[in-house]
Design a protein around this motif. Structure first.
Motif, PDB file in Angstrom:
ATOM      1  N   ASP A  69       0.806  -1.227   0.000  1.00 56.53           N
ATOM      2  CA  ASP A  69       0.000   0.000   0.000  1.00 56.53           C
ATOM      3  C   ASP A  69       0.839   1.277   0.000  1.00 56.53           C
ATOM      4  O   ASP A  69       0.518   2.211  -0.745  1.00 56.53           O
ATOM      5  CB  ASP A  69      -0.988   0.016   1.163  1.00 56.53           C
ATOM      6  CG  ASP A  69      -2.236  -0.795   0.884  1.00 56.53           C
ATOM      7  OD1 ASP A  69      -2.381  -1.318  -0.244  1.00 56.53           O
ATOM      8  OD2 ASP A  69      -3.079  -0.910   1.799  1.00 56.53           O
ATOM      9  N   PRO A  70       1.899   1.384   0.817  1.00 57.07           N
ATOM     10  CA  PRO A  70       2.672   2.629   0.774  1.00 57.07           C
ATOM     11  C   PRO A  70       3.212   2.937  -0.621  1.00 57.07           C
ATOM     12  O   PRO A  70       3.153   4.081  -1.070  1.00 57.07           O
ATOM     13  CB  PRO A  70       3.815   2.372   1.764  1.00 57.07           C
ATOM     14  CG  PRO A  70       3.289   1.335   2.698  1.00 57.07           C
ATOM     15  CD  PRO A  70       2.409   0.468   1.852  1.00 57.07           C
ATOM     16  N   LEU A  71       3.690   1.923  -1.300  1.00 54.09           N
ATOM     17  CA  LEU A  71       4.218   2.109  -2.652  1.00 54.09           C
ATOM     18  C   LEU A  71       3.091   2.419  -3.629  1.00 54.09           C
ATOM     19  O   LEU A  71       3.180   3.353  -4.423  1.00 54.09           O
ATOM     20  CB  LEU A  71       4.990   0.867  -3.093  1.00 54.09           C
ATOM     21  CG  LEU A  71       5.689   0.938  -4.439  1.00 54.09           C
ATOM     22  CD1 LEU A  71       6.766   2.014  -4.448  1.00 54.09           C
ATOM     23  CD2 LEU A  71       6.299  -0.407  -4.778  1.00 54.09           C
ATOM     24  N   ASP A  72       2.019   1.649  -3.556  1.00 54.04           N
ATOM     25  CA  ASP A  72       0.906   1.811  -4.488  1.00 54.04           C
ATOM     26  C   ASP A  72       0.156   3.131  -4.299  1.00 54.04           C
ATOM     27  O   ASP A  72      -0.230   3.773  -5.269  1.00 54.04           O
ATOM     28  CB  ASP A  72      -0.083   0.656  -4.350  1.00 54.04           C
ATOM     29  CG  ASP A  72       0.500  -0.676  -4.781  1.00 54.04           C
ATOM     30  OD1 ASP A  72       1.521  -0.681  -5.489  1.00 54.04           O
ATOM     31  OD2 ASP A  72      -0.065  -1.718  -4.380  1.00 54.04           O
ATOM     32  N   MET A  73      -0.066   3.523  -3.051  1.00 54.83           N
ATOM     33  CA  MET A  73      -0.885   4.697  -2.769  1.00 54.83           C
ATOM     34  C   MET A  73      -0.090   5.997  -2.720  1.00 54.83           C
ATOM     35  O   MET A  73      -0.667   7.075  -2.832  1.00 54.83           O
ATOM     36  CB  MET A  73      -1.613   4.526  -1.432  1.00 54.83           C
ATOM     37  CG  MET A  73      -2.652   3.430  -1.429  1.00 54.83           C
ATOM     38  SD  MET A  73      -3.393   3.212   0.199  1.00 54.83           S
ATOM     39  CE  MET A  73      -4.154   4.792   0.470  1.00 54.83           C
ATOM     40  N   TYR A  74       1.217   5.915  -2.530  1.00 53.42           N
ATOM     41  CA  TYR A  74       1.993   7.127  -2.307  1.00 53.42           C
ATOM     42  C   TYR A  74       3.285   7.153  -3.126  1.00 53.42           C
ATOM     43  O   TYR A  74       3.547   8.083  -3.860  1.00 53.42           O
ATOM     44  CB  TYR A  74       2.316   7.263  -0.812  1.00 53.42           C
ATOM     45  CG  TYR A  74       2.846   8.611  -0.414  1.00 53.42           C
ATOM     46  CD1 TYR A  74       1.976   9.639  -0.084  1.00 53.42           C
ATOM     47  CD2 TYR A  74       4.208   8.855  -0.359  1.00 53.42           C
ATOM     48  CE1 TYR A  74       2.449  10.878   0.292  1.00 53.42           C
ATOM     49  CE2 TYR A  74       4.699  10.095   0.009  1.00 53.42           C
ATOM     50  CZ  TYR A  74       3.812  11.100   0.337  1.00 53.42           C
ATOM     51  OH  TYR A  74       4.294  12.326   0.695  1.00 53.42           O
ATOM     52  N   GLY A  75       4.097   6.130  -2.966  1.00 62.19           N
ATOM     53  CA  GLY A  75       5.437   6.129  -3.534  1.00 62.19           C
ATOM     54  C   GLY A  75       5.512   6.199  -5.038  1.00 62.19           C
ATOM     55  O   GLY A  75       6.353   6.911  -5.594  1.00 62.19           O
ATOM     56  N   GLU A  76       4.661   5.464  -5.736  1.00 62.75           N
ATOM     57  CA  GLU A  76       4.724   5.446  -7.199  1.00 62.75           C
ATOM     58  C   GLU A  76       4.490   6.833  -7.788  1.00 62.75           C
ATOM     59  O   GLU A  76       5.066   7.191  -8.801  1.00 62.75           O
ATOM     60  CB  GLU A  76       3.728   4.439  -7.768  1.00 62.75           C
ATOM     61  CG  GLU A  76       4.171   3.008  -7.572  1.00 62.75           C
ATOM     62  CD  GLU A  76       3.210   1.992  -8.171  1.00 62.75           C
ATOM     63  OE1 GLU A  76       2.037   2.337  -8.431  1.00 62.75           O
ATOM     64  OE2 GLU A  76       3.652   0.859  -8.377  1.00 62.75           O
ATOM     65  N   TYR A  77       3.656   7.617  -7.145  1.00 62.14           N
ATOM     66  CA  TYR A  77       3.364   8.971  -7.610  1.00 62.14           C
ATOM     67  C   TYR A  77       4.625   9.833  -7.610  1.00 62.14           C
ATOM     68  O   TYR A  77       4.779  10.729  -8.432  1.00 62.14           O
ATOM     69  CB  TYR A  77       2.285   9.602  -6.729  1.00 62.14           C
ATOM     70  CG  TYR A  77       1.892  10.987  -7.140  1.00 62.14           C
ATOM     71  CD1 TYR A  77       1.029  11.209  -8.213  1.00 62.14           C
ATOM     72  CD2 TYR A  77       2.386  12.096  -6.469  1.00 62.14           C
ATOM     73  CE1 TYR A  77       0.681  12.492  -8.606  1.00 62.14           C
ATOM     74  CE2 TYR A  77       2.036  13.385  -6.846  1.00 62.14           C
ATOM     75  CZ  TYR A  77       1.178  13.571  -7.912  1.00 62.14           C
ATOM     76  OH  TYR A  77       0.833  14.834  -8.288  1.00 62.14           O
ATOM     77  N   TYR A  78       5.533   9.539  -6.672  1.00 62.08           N
ATOM     78  CA  TYR A  78       6.760  10.319  -6.536  1.00 62.08           C
ATOM     79  C   TYR A  78       7.979   9.630  -7.145  1.00 62.08           C
ATOM     80  O   TYR A  78       9.109  10.016  -6.902  1.00 62.08           O
ATOM     81  CB  TYR A  78       7.015  10.642  -5.070  1.00 62.08           C
ATOM     82  CG  TYR A  78       5.958  11.564  -4.516  1.00 62.08           C
ATOM     83  CD1 TYR A  78       6.001  12.925  -4.791  1.00 62.08           C
ATOM     84  CD2 TYR A  78       4.899  11.075  -3.767  1.00 62.08           C
ATOM     85  CE1 TYR A  78       5.015  13.777  -4.310  1.00 62.08           C
ATOM     86  CE2 TYR A  78       3.918  11.916  -3.281  1.00 62.08           C
ATOM     87  CZ  TYR A  78       3.977  13.261  -3.556  1.00 62.08           C
ATOM     88  OH  TYR A  78       3.003  14.109  -3.089  1.00 62.08           O
TER      89      TYR A  78
END
Length: 95
Positions: A69-78
């Motif tokens: 979830d951290p990667l999917d919901m936040y990290g990929e955007y950055y």
């Protein structure tokens, strides 16, 4: 649920909660925060393709699908493409 505690690029500390289970600002979200804070948490870091660490935080899961979830919901955007969790040996391990 997870929270980001450090933006390593801008050298800023913060505590922002995220959940795929409830919308921010709702009572359900607030209950998830209380549950999150009372249960075990797992340290993670997210990196870009050059393996530079962008973000560090805590998650309530480091093994199942929600561990991403951290990667999917936040990290990929950055621009993050990798998430690693700190294991029992004190080493980061890719999920």
């Amino acid at each position: 649920m997870f929270k980001i505690t450090e933006n390593c690029l801008e050298k800023k500390n913060f505590t922002e909660y995220f959940s795929s289970e409830a919308k921010k600002g709702t009572e359900e979200f607030n209950q998830l925060i209380k549950k999150f804070e009372s249960e075990p948490q797992y340290i993670f870091r997210m990196r870009d393709h050059d393996q530079e660490v962008y973000y560090i935080g805590y998650s309530d899961d480091c093994t199942r699908k929600s561990g991403f979830d951290p990667l999917d919901m936040y990290g990929e955007y950055y621009g993050c493409i990798d998430i690693q969790y700190l294991n029992a040996n004190g080493e980061y391990e890719r999920l």
